[in-house]
Design an enzyme around this catalytic site. Structure first.
Site, PDB file in Angstrom:
ATOM      1  CB  CYS A 138      -1.010   4.060   4.300  1.00  7.11           C
ATOM      2  SG  CYS A 138       1.084   4.353   4.365  1.00  7.11           S
ATOM      3  CG  ASP A 146       0.852  -4.209   8.412  1.00  2.92           C
ATOM      4  OD1 ASP A 146      -0.378  -4.825   8.271  1.00  2.92           O
ATOM      5  OD2 ASP A 146       1.687  -3.735   7.705  1.00  2.92           O
TER       6      ASP A 146
END
Length: 207
Positions: free
Chosen positions: A7, A123
């Site tokens: 990412c 996360d």
């Protein structure tokens, strides 16, 4: 074999390097961040990439209509909602949708039940940032979530050094990394990317 998402892609050079290293997905951040790209920048990079890996747009509390327009303009194949988006805002994008949940405590898992998405991403929680914290959370929570049936993507503080342990503990569908493979904000380190992907892909090789 676990999938790997790299990412925070900001350049074509980094994108092609990640593709060559074996990434299954690339993430493009459209929210305010040191890794933010404009739709024009992302579209230019994506036009120069092969059909695989999957290209994913990352948004934080964006207007769903704007996210849909950027998806079309950039030829994104999935959208990741990394903010406080409500279930009804995310639902129209099913199954090309990923909803991120920031794990402050175990009870944070309860919020997942209200969403109809193609995958969930767990996360680390930070009061100062929606993502890219470089910190881990209790993987036991993620392991519990992984048993729920929906594809689970593990993120938060992953590096080449700990990704094997993370995968063996959680058994996720995929892992997601950004700051853990960088030499600077938004700039990927080729050696770290290759090591991370190699360690992730081989994590369950002896099972």
């Amino acid at each position: 074999m676990v999938k790997v998402k790299i990412c925070g892609i900001t350049t074509l050079e980094d994108a092609l390097m990640a593709v060559e290293a074996g990434a299954d997905a690339l993430g493009f951040v459209f929210a305010p961040s040191s890794r933010q790209v404009t739709p024009e920048e992302a579209a230019a990079i994506i036009r120069s990439l092969p059909p695989f890996p999957v290209k994913i747009g990352v948004f934080v509390n964006e207007d769903p209509a704007v996210a849909a327009d950027i998806m079309r303009r950039c030829a994104l194949q999935a959208l990741q909602f990394h903010g406080d988006e409500k279930p009804e805002e995310v639902a129209p994008f099913f199954p090309l949708s990923i909803k991120a949940f920031r794990m402050k405590k175990r009870e944070s898992l309860e919020a997942m039940k209200a969403y109809r998405v193609g995958a969930v991403l767990l996360d680390s929680y930070s009061p100062d940032s929606a993502g890219g914290t470089g910190k881990t959370f209790h993987w036991e929570w993620a392991r519990e979530a992984a048993r729920g049936g929906i594809p689970l993507i593990l993120s938060g503080g992953l590096t080449a050094e700990n990704v094997r342990e993370a995968i063996r503990t959680v058994r996720p569908f995929a892992v997601d990394v950004s700051s853990g493979v960088e030499k600077g904000p938004g700039k990927k380190d080729p050696d770290r990317v290759r090591s991370f992907i190699g360690n992730a892909k081989n994590a369950l090789g002896t099972d």
